[in-house]
Design a protein around this motif. Structure first.
Motif, short mmCIF file in Angstrom:
data_model
loop_
_atom_site.label_atom_id
_atom_site.label_comp_id
_atom_site.label_asym_id
_atom_site.label_seq_id
_atom_site.Cartn_x
_atom_site.Cartn_y
_atom_site.Cartn_z
N ASP A 1 6.27 6.80 5.94
CA ASP A 1 7.79 6.30 5.75
C ASP A 1 7.85 4.91 6.31
N VAL A 2 7.31 4.57 7.65
CA VAL A 2 7.41 3.30 8.31
C VAL A 2 6.87 2.29 7.40
N ALA A 3 5.67 2.46 6.83
CA ALA A 3 5.01 1.62 5.92
C ALA A 3 5.80 1.38 4.68
N ARG A 4 6.33 2.33 4.12
CA ARG A 4 7.13 2.32 2.84
C ARG A 4 8.52 1.37 3.14
N GLU A 5 9.30 1.65 4.35
CA GLU A 5 10.12 0.82 4.52
C GLU A 5 9.97 -0.52 4.76
N PHE A 6 8.67 -0.99 5.36
CA PHE A 6 8.27 -2.07 5.95
C PHE A 6 8.22 -3.08 4.47
N LEU A 7 7.34 -2.23 3.55
CA LEU A 7 7.28 -3.11 2.25
C LEU A 7 8.33 -3.20 1.64
N ARG A 8 9.52 -2.41 1.56
CA ARG A 8 10.56 -2.67 0.88
C ARG A 8 11.27 -4.15 1.74
N ALA A 9 11.25 -4.03 3.04
CA ALA A 9 11.91 -5.21 3.61
C ALA A 9 11.25 -6.26 3.52
N HIS A 10 9.84 -6.31 3.27
CA HIS A 10 9.08 -7.51 3.28
C HIS A 10 7.93 -7.80 2.22
N PRO A 11 8.95 -7.77 0.81
CA PRO A 11 7.75 -7.81 -0.33
C PRO A 11 7.41 -9.10 -0.47
N ARG B 1 -10.91 12.01 1.34
CA ARG B 1 -10.68 13.77 1.25
C ARG B 1 -9.45 14.14 2.12
N GLY B 2 -9.04 15.21 1.36
CA GLY B 2 -7.74 15.69 1.50
C GLY B 2 -6.66 14.97 0.71
N THR B 3 -5.30 15.34 0.99
CA THR B 3 -4.25 14.91 0.27
C THR B 3 -3.52 13.75 0.67
N ALA B 4 -3.87 13.22 1.96
CA ALA B 4 -3.30 12.05 2.58
C ALA B 4 -3.22 10.77 1.92
N LEU B 5 -4.68 10.49 1.37
CA LEU B 5 -4.79 9.10 0.60
C LEU B 5 -4.09 9.03 -0.75
N TYR B 6 -3.81 10.23 -1.48
CA TYR B 6 -3.01 10.08 -2.77
C TYR B 6 -1.69 10.09 -2.13
N ASP B 7 -1.17 10.65 -1.37
CA ASP B 7 0.23 10.41 -0.77
C ASP B 7 0.46 9.00 -0.37
N ASP B 8 -0.60 8.26 0.42
CA ASP B 8 -0.20 6.98 0.60
C ASP B 8 -0.17 6.05 -0.45
N LEU B 9 -1.15 6.28 -1.56
CA LEU B 9 -0.95 5.54 -2.97
C LEU B 9 0.12 5.51 -3.48
N SER B 10 0.45 7.10 -3.70
CA SER B 10 1.82 7.14 -4.44
C SER B 10 3.10 6.52 -4.03
N ALA B 11 3.12 6.63 -2.57
CA ALA B 11 3.99 6.11 -1.87
C ALA B 11 4.13 4.64 -1.87
N LEU B 12 3.03 3.81 -1.69
CA LEU B 12 3.41 2.31 -1.42
C LEU B 12 2.66 1.47 -2.48
N VAL B 13 1.64 1.94 -3.28
CA VAL B 13 1.12 1.00 -4.46
C VAL B 13 2.50 0.88 -5.36
N PRO B 14 3.36 1.65 -5.80
CA PRO B 14 4.54 1.27 -6.46
C PRO B 14 5.44 0.38 -5.91
N LEU B 15 5.44 0.27 -4.63
CA LEU B 15 6.35 -0.73 -3.97
C LEU B 15 5.60 -2.14 -3.84
N GLY B 16 4.61 -2.58 -4.51
CA GLY B 16 3.90 -3.56 -4.32
C GLY B 16 2.48 -3.75 -3.41
N LEU B 17 2.11 -2.76 -2.77
CA LEU B 17 0.96 -2.67 -1.95
C LEU B 17 -0.23 -2.98 -2.98
N ARG B 18 -1.11 -4.13 -2.55
CA ARG B 18 -2.15 -4.44 -3.35
C ARG B 18 -3.15 -4.48 -2.54
#
Length: 244
Positions: free
Chosen positions: A61-71, A84-101
């Protein structure tokens, strides 16, 4: 993400530039803001090792808000969780749509782990826009590096995770660590990619920080990760001295 310039190697690699990356935990939003004010090539916001398992959601959530505040922050890269596990998919689904490249991927053990990463990013963005730094943290991945790089041109650098590598081989030997570093530099050179060295944990001793960075630069690394702003000028000086 800074890239070595010039010609040579399959991806235009020339060993003239160096990249210093500063790790900042996503559990410390104030530190992230401060990191953007220091003279460093990459600010690596960490969602993995520095984040306890019960804080993964809040750190994301912190990373997501930071990307929103600093596009569009060009020198920001995020180290996501392992494949492995679900954390990576959760990271990508939350952050890539906000511009993480720009992404640093730890813990991959084989080609399939990296392929899974790209199949997930494809759900949210054109794969060609992704810039990946692949972390080498275990012995197993070495056999698949060439295939990974040939298949995925989005891989722009190889980085070393020293602590995790030693844990993987169940060793505390510094010589084992440096032997793996030599192997990584050689593989990166064959692939035409820059190689970035692992962190050095002691940031109090200038001489130790300088000596570790100088040895890495002399070995052929193109950059290094650090964990404290005080390490940045010392590390940069060591790489400059090695290249002079």
């Amino acid at each position: 993400m800074p890239q070595p310039s010039g010609v040579g190697g399959s991806r235009g690699l020339l060993m003239t530039d160096h990249v210093i990356s500063l790790y900042v935990s996503a559990t410390k939003p104030g530190y992230i803001e401060h990191a953007l004010t220091v003279s460093v090539d990459e600010v690596v916001v960490d969602l993995e090792d520095s984040v306890p398992s019960d804080e993964k959601d809040s750190a994301r959530d912190v990373a997501r808000e930071f990307l929103r505040a600093h596009p569009g922050v060009e020198n920001l890269i995020i180290r996501v969780n392992q494949p492995r596990g679900t954390a990576l998919y959760d990271d990508l689904s939350a952050l890539v749509p906000l511009g993480l490249r720009a992404i640093r991927l730890p813990g991959a053990r084989r080609f399939e782990d990296v392929s899974r990463f790209f199949s997930w990013t494809k759900e949210f963005v054109d794969q060609s826009s992704v810039r990946l730094e692949l972390m080498i943290e275990n012995r197993e991945i070495f056999s698949d590096i060439t295939r990974i790089v040939e298949t995925f041109p989005q891989v722009k650098a190889l980085t070393f995770g020293g602590g995790d590598y030693l844990a993987d081989i169940k060793s505390e030997s510094l010589e084992s660590l440096w032997e793996a570093k030599r192997q990584l530099v050689a593989v990166a050179r064959e692939c035409g990619l820059p190689a970035y060295d692992t962190v050095f944990s002691d940031y109090h001793s200038r001489d130790l920080v300088f000596g570790d960075a100088l040895r890495a630069a002399s070995l052929g690394f193109h950059g290094k990760s650090v964990i404290h702003p005080a390490q940045i000028p010392v590390t940069r000086e060591a790489f400059s001295d090695a290249c002079s």
